[in-house]
Design a protein around this motif. Structure first.
Motif, PDB file in Angstrom:
ATOM      1  N   LEU A   1      59.001  51.340  68.097  1.00  0.00           N
ATOM      2  CA  LEU A   1      58.361  50.581  69.188  1.00  0.00           C
ATOM      3  C   LEU A   1      58.334  51.424  70.447  1.00  0.00           C
ATOM      4  O   LEU A   1      59.252  52.221  70.675  1.00  0.00           O
ATOM      5  CB  LEU A   1      59.227  49.382  69.548  1.00  0.00           C
ATOM      6  CG  LEU A   1      58.948  47.995  69.056  1.00  0.00           C
ATOM      7  CD1 LEU A   1      59.765  47.760  67.815  1.00  0.00           C
ATOM      8  CD2 LEU A   1      59.340  47.004  70.118  1.00  0.00           C
ATOM      9  N   ARG A   2      57.344  51.208  71.270  1.00  0.00           N
ATOM     10  CA  ARG A   2      57.326  51.847  72.595  1.00  0.00           C
ATOM     11  C   ARG A   2      56.397  51.051  73.515  1.00  0.00           C
ATOM     12  O   ARG A   2      55.489  50.356  73.035  1.00  0.00           O
ATOM     13  CB  ARG A   2      56.836  53.289  72.521  1.00  0.00           C
ATOM     14  CG  ARG A   2      55.393  53.409  72.054  1.00  0.00           C
ATOM     15  CD  ARG A   2      54.793  54.772  72.369  1.00  0.00           C
ATOM     16  NE  ARG A   2      54.346  54.855  73.763  1.00  0.00           N
ATOM     17  CZ  ARG A   2      53.647  55.877  74.250  1.00  0.00           C
ATOM     18  NH1 ARG A   2      53.338  56.899  73.480  1.00  0.00           N
ATOM     19  NH2 ARG A   2      53.259  55.872  75.508  1.00  0.00           N
ATOM     20  N   PRO A   3      56.583  51.187  74.826  1.00  0.00           N
ATOM     21  CA  PRO A   3      55.607  50.606  75.741  1.00  0.00           C
ATOM     22  C   PRO A   3      54.474  51.609  75.946  1.00  0.00           C
ATOM     23  O   PRO A   3      54.685  52.820  75.835  1.00  0.00           O
ATOM     24  CB  PRO A   3      56.417  50.457  77.034  1.00  0.00           C
ATOM     25  CG  PRO A   3      57.419  51.557  76.971  1.00  0.00           C
ATOM     26  CD  PRO A   3      57.724  51.793  75.521  1.00  0.00           C
ATOM     27  N   ASP A   4      53.262  51.136  76.233  1.00  0.00           N
ATOM     28  CA  ASP A   4      52.212  52.076  76.623  1.00  0.00           C
ATOM     29  C   ASP A   4      52.043  51.990  78.145  1.00  0.00           C
ATOM     30  O   ASP A   4      52.710  51.171  78.800  1.00  0.00           O
ATOM     31  CB  ASP A   4      50.918  51.827  75.824  1.00  0.00           C
ATOM     32  CG  ASP A   4      50.069  50.690  76.367  1.00  0.00           C
ATOM     33  OD1 ASP A   4      50.517  49.991  77.312  1.00  0.00           O
ATOM     34  OD2 ASP A   4      48.960  50.491  75.851  1.00  0.00           O
ATOM     35  N   PRO A   5      51.213  52.835  78.751  1.00  0.00           N
ATOM     36  CA  PRO A   5      51.144  52.854  80.218  1.00  0.00           C
ATOM     37  C   PRO A   5      50.665  51.523  80.818  1.00  0.00           C
ATOM     38  O   PRO A   5      50.877  51.257  81.993  1.00  0.00           O
ATOM     39  CB  PRO A   5      50.133  53.975  80.507  1.00  0.00           C
ATOM     40  CG  PRO A   5      50.170  54.842  79.291  1.00  0.00           C
ATOM     41  CD  PRO A   5      50.446  53.933  78.141  1.00  0.00           C
ATOM     42  N   ARG A   6      50.047  50.644  80.008  1.00  0.00           N
ATOM     43  CA  ARG A   6      49.579  49.343  80.523  1.00  0.00           C
ATOM     44  C   ARG A   6      50.566  48.219  80.233  1.00  0.00           C
ATOM     45  O   ARG A   6      50.234  47.049  80.399  1.00  0.00           O
ATOM     46  CB  ARG A   6      48.220  49.035  79.921  1.00  0.00           C
ATOM     47  CG  ARG A   6      47.158  49.981  80.473  1.00  0.00           C
ATOM     48  CD  ARG A   6      45.918  49.996  79.617  1.00  0.00           C
ATOM     49  NE  ARG A   6      45.258  48.696  79.586  1.00  0.00           N
ATOM     50  CZ  ARG A   6      44.114  48.470  78.948  1.00  0.00           C
ATOM     51  NH1 ARG A   6      43.531  49.455  78.280  1.00  0.00           N
ATOM     52  NH2 ARG A   6      43.567  47.282  78.949  1.00  0.00           N
ATOM     53  N   GLY A   7      51.770  48.578  79.780  1.00  0.00           N
ATOM     54  CA  GLY A   7      52.798  47.556  79.552  1.00  0.00           C
ATOM     55  C   GLY A   7      52.669  46.863  78.218  1.00  0.00           C
ATOM     56  O   GLY A   7      53.417  45.928  77.907  1.00  0.00           O
ATOM     57  N   ARG A   8      51.709  47.289  77.388  1.00  0.00           N
ATOM     58  CA  ARG A   8      51.626  46.718  76.040  1.00  0.00           C
ATOM     59  C   ARG A   8      52.720  47.346  75.182  1.00  0.00           C
ATOM     60  O   ARG A   8      53.148  48.468  75.448  1.00  0.00           O
ATOM     61  CB  ARG A   8      50.247  46.995  75.433  1.00  0.00           C
ATOM     62  CG  ARG A   8      49.136  46.308  76.204  1.00  0.00           C
ATOM     63  CD  ARG A   8      47.783  46.704  75.702  1.00  0.00           C
ATOM     64  NE  ARG A   8      47.536  48.130  75.858  1.00  0.00           N
ATOM     65  CZ  ARG A   8      46.326  48.687  75.788  1.00  0.00           C
ATOM     66  NH1 ARG A   8      45.270  47.946  75.583  1.00  0.00           N
ATOM     67  NH2 ARG A   8      46.190  49.997  75.926  1.00  0.00           N
ATOM     68  N   ILE A   9      53.142  46.632  74.160  1.00  0.00           N
ATOM     69  CA  ILE A   9      54.185  47.161  73.285  1.00  0.00           C
ATOM     70  C   ILE A   9      53.529  47.567  71.963  1.00  0.00           C
ATOM     71  O   ILE A   9      52.889  46.739  71.298  1.00  0.00           O
ATOM     72  CB  ILE A   9      55.292  46.100  73.033  1.00  0.00           C
ATOM     73  CG1 ILE A   9      55.865  45.587  74.369  1.00  0.00           C
ATOM     74  CG2 ILE A   9      56.397  46.687  72.145  1.00  0.00           C
ATOM     75  CD1 ILE A   9      56.527  46.643  75.250  1.00  0.00           C
ATOM     76  N   LEU A  10      53.686  48.843  71.615  1.00  0.00           N
ATOM     77  CA  LEU A  10      53.118  49.353  70.366  1.00  0.00           C
ATOM     78  C   LEU A  10      54.213  49.312  69.295  1.00  0.00           C
ATOM     79  O   LEU A  10      55.326  49.778  69.538  1.00  0.00           O
ATOM     80  CB  LEU A  10      52.627  50.788  70.554  1.00  0.00           C
ATOM     81  CG  LEU A  10      51.794  51.068  71.812  1.00  0.00           C
ATOM     82  CD1 LEU A  10      51.295  52.515  71.813  1.00  0.00           C
ATOM     83  CD2 LEU A  10      50.620  50.089  71.934  1.00  0.00           C
ATOM     84  N   VAL A  11      53.892  48.729  68.164  1.00  0.00           N
ATOM     85  CA  VAL A  11      54.882  48.555  67.101  1.00  0.00           C
ATOM     86  C   VAL A  11      54.344  49.175  65.812  1.00  0.00           C
ATOM     87  O   VAL A  11      53.176  48.960  65.464  1.00  0.00           O
ATOM     88  CB  VAL A  11      55.150  47.052  66.815  1.00  0.00           C
ATOM     89  CG1 VAL A  11      56.359  46.885  65.895  1.00  0.00           C
ATOM     90  CG2 VAL A  11      55.324  46.258  68.092  1.00  0.00           C
ATOM     91  N   GLY A  12      55.184  49.943  65.123  1.00  0.00           N
ATOM     92  CA  GLY A  12      54.732  50.547  63.868  1.00  0.00           C
ATOM     93  C   GLY A  12      55.824  50.529  62.823  1.00  0.00           C
ATOM     94  O   GLY A  12      56.994  50.285  63.125  1.00  0.00           O
ATOM     95  N   GLY A  13      55.443  50.788  61.581  1.00  0.00           N
ATOM     96  CA  GLY A  13      56.425  50.911  60.501  1.00  0.00           C
ATOM     97  C   GLY A  13      56.193  49.914  59.377  1.00  0.00           C
ATOM     98  O   GLY A  13      55.055  49.592  59.046  1.00  0.00           O
TER      99      GLY A  13
END
Ligand SMILES: Cc1cc2nc3c(=O)[nH]c(=O)nc-3n(C[C@H](O)[C@H](O)[C@H](O)COP(=O)(O)OP(=O)(O)OC[C@H]3O[C@@H](n4cnc5c(N)ncnc54)[C@H](O)[C@@H]3O)c2cc1C
Length: 393
Positions: free
Chosen positions: A265-277
Motif C-alpha cells: 500500500l502507499r499514498p499517491d500525491p493526491r491522497g489516494r491510497i494505492l493497494v496491490g497484491g
C-alpha cells in the motif's frame, strides 16, 4: 538470413535505419540503459524502439516503491541467496537509489524520501523482521525495528505486529521516471513499432529494419518472444492494483509491504491510497499477458485494506488495473549477453524499480566493454535452481 518474411502482397518497403546500439523496449530497463549510454558513451547513436510507448508495460503500472534489498527482508535474502550474494544485492539496490537520486532531478519523477516499511502481518514475519534488523545493523544497512503500537499509530492501521523501517526507501512516479530517462538520454525513441525479429546486429518489424552494432533486448516478460533462448529465464505473471479515495485524509505517508510482499500500500500525491497484491490467493489465474482485473482478487485486496485500515471502510474505489511482470526461476534478474549475440535485461519480478537504474548502468558497461563490479551478479549463464519461498513464486 532468417528474419521477418513478407508475402508478394506485402509490397510496402521497410523503413531502414542504422545506429550503434538498438534497445528494444522502453520500460525502466530500456530507458535506464539508454540514459547510461548517453552519459558514458555520448558518441554512440542509440535508438530505443517500443511496440507501444515508454512505460506501457509494468514500468508504468507498478506501485512506485523504490525498495532496498532483493526479496522482502534481509533474512529471506540470506536464506535464498547466501550471505555474500545477499550483501551484494542489497549494496546494488543502495547504489540504484543513490545514483538515481544523484543523476536525475528528483522533482521530475515525484520522488518522496519517505523511507519504506515492511510490516509484520503474521508471527513468523515478526520474527524475521527482528532477525533482519539485527543482521542489517551488523552489515551496516540502516534500518529501525518498530513495535506494534508505533507502527499502528503512525499508519492509522490495526493488527500489524511490528515493522522494519528502512530510511533509504522511498516512493516515486514510475511512468514519469521512464519518460524523464528517455527524454534526457539523447537517444532516438520510436513508439508503436513492434519488433518481430532480433539478430545480433539488427532488429526488424513489419515495416522497419534497424541495423545496429549492438542489440539490447529489454522487453520485460515479452523478451522470450524475441529471444527464444530467454524462455528459460522469464515467464509472465500478472499483478493487480486499485486506487481508493478515502473519505478523509489519512496519516499513511510511506510505502508499506506485508505478508512477504504479497500485499502493498502507499499514498499517491493526491491522497489516494494505492493497494496491490493478493496474487498468492489466485496463483493459477494470475499468469500470462491478459490485461484485465478480476472481481475475486479485487475483492481480496479491498478486504485486506479495510481489515488493516479502518479509515478505508468508506473509501471509494477510483480505478483498478493490471500489469505483467517477468518472473525468473530464482527470483533474480538476468542482465548480460546471450549466445545469439544480443544483450538482454529481463526477469525483474516485482522489483524492477529497486534494480532498474543501476542495471541500466551495468548493461551500458557491458556493451561498451567497461568493467563493472556487479558483472557476475545477474549473469544469464548462472545456474538457476528455483527459489521456492520468495514472492516471485
Ligand atoms: C502492479 C505492479 C506493481 C509493481 N510494483 C513494483 C514496485 O512498487 N516496485 C518495484 O521495484 N517493482 C514493482 N513492480 C515490478 C516492476 O514494475 C517491473 O519489475 C519492471 O517494471 C520491469 O521493467 P522492464 O523494463 O523489464 O519491463 P516492462 O516495463 O514490461 O517494459 C517492457 C517494454 O517492452 C516493450 N515491448 C515488448 N515487446 C516488444 C516488441 N516485440 N517490440 C518492441 N517493444 C516491445 C513493451 O511495450 C514495454 O514497454 C510491479 C509490477 C506490477 C505489474
Amino acid at each position: 538470413m532468417p528474419g521477418v518474411t513478407r508475402s508478394v502482397w506485402q509490397s510496402r518497403k521497410a523503413a531502414r535505419e542504422a545506429c550503434d546500439v538498438c534497445i528494444v523496449g522502453a520500460g525502466i530497463l530500456g530507458a535506464s540503459t539508454a540514459w547510461w549510454l548517453g552519459k558514458l558513451a555520448p558518441r554512440l547513436r542509440v535508438v530505443v524502439v517500443d511496440a507501444r510507448w515508454p512505460a506501457y508495460g509494468a514500468s508504468g503500472r507498478n506501485a512506485g516503491f523504490l525498495l532496498q534489498g532483493a526479496v522482502t527482508d534481509y533474512v529471506s535474502d540470506i536464506r535464498l541467496y547466501g550471505i555474500d550474494r545477499a550483501r551484494a544485492l542489497r549494496t546494488f539496490t543502495h547504489e540504484n537509489r543513490d545514483q538515481l537520486l544523484a543523476e536525475i532531478p528528483t522533482e521530475s519523477f515525484g520522488f518522496v524520501p519517505s523511507g519504506s516499511l515492511t510490516v509484520a502481518g503474521e508471527t513468523e514475519e515478526e520474527e524475521r523482521l527482528r532477525e533482519s534488523a539485527a543482521l542489517m545493523d551488523r552489515d551496516g544497512f540502516p534500518a529501525e525495528l518498530l513495535g506494534a503500537s508505533a507502527v499502528n499509530t503512525r499508519l492509522g492501521s490495526k493488527d500489524y505486529r511490528s515493522g522494519l523501517l528502512v530510511p533509504t526507501g522511498g516512493m516515486l512516479n514510475p511512468a514519469e521516471l521512464v519518460g524523464q530517462l528517455i527524454a534526457r538520454s539523447g537517444a532516438t525513441s520510436h513508439t508503436h513499432r513492434p519488433v518481430l525479429h532480433v539478430d545480433a546486429d539488427a532488429v526488424e518489424g513489419g515495416d522497419f529494419r534497424i541495423a545496429a552494432g549492438t542489440v539490447v533486448v529489454c522487453a520485460g516478460p515479452w523478451t522470450a518472444e524475441l529471444l527464444p533462448e530467454a524462455a528459460r529465464f522469464v515467464r509472465p505473471v500478472r499483478a493487480q492494483m486499485m486506487a481508493l479515495e478515502p473519505a478523509r485524509p489519512m496519516t499513511l505517508d510511506l510505502p508499506i509491504y506485508s505478508h512477504e510482499g504479497f500485499y502493498y500500500l502507499r499514498p499517491d500525491p493526491r491522497g489516494r491510497i494505492l493497494v496491490g497484491g493478493a496474487r498468492h490467493l489466485h496463483r493459477e489465474v494470475e499468469v500470462g499477458f491478459r490485461d484485465a482485473t478480476t472481481p475475486a482478487l479485487q475483492a481480496d485486496l479491498l478486504d485486506y485494506a479495510r481489515r488493516h485500515f479502518p479509515e478505508l471502510a468508506r473509501a471509494r474505489k477510483v480505478t483498478a488495473w493490471a500489469g505483467t511482470m517477468g518472473f525468473s526461476p530464482d527470483g533474480l534478474p538476468f542482465v548480460g549477453r546471450v549466445p545469439s549475440g544480443a544483450y538482454l535485461a529481463t526477469g525483474f519480478t516485482g522489483h524492477g524499480m529497486a534494480y532498474g537504474f543501476r542495471s541500466g548502468r551495468l548493461l551500458a558497461n557491458l556493451v561498451t566493454g567497461t568493467e563493472d563490479p556487479f558483472a557476475a551478479l545477474f549473469d544469464p549463464e548462472r545456474p538457476t535452481a528455483a527459489a521456492s519461498q520468495c514472492a516471485s513464486d
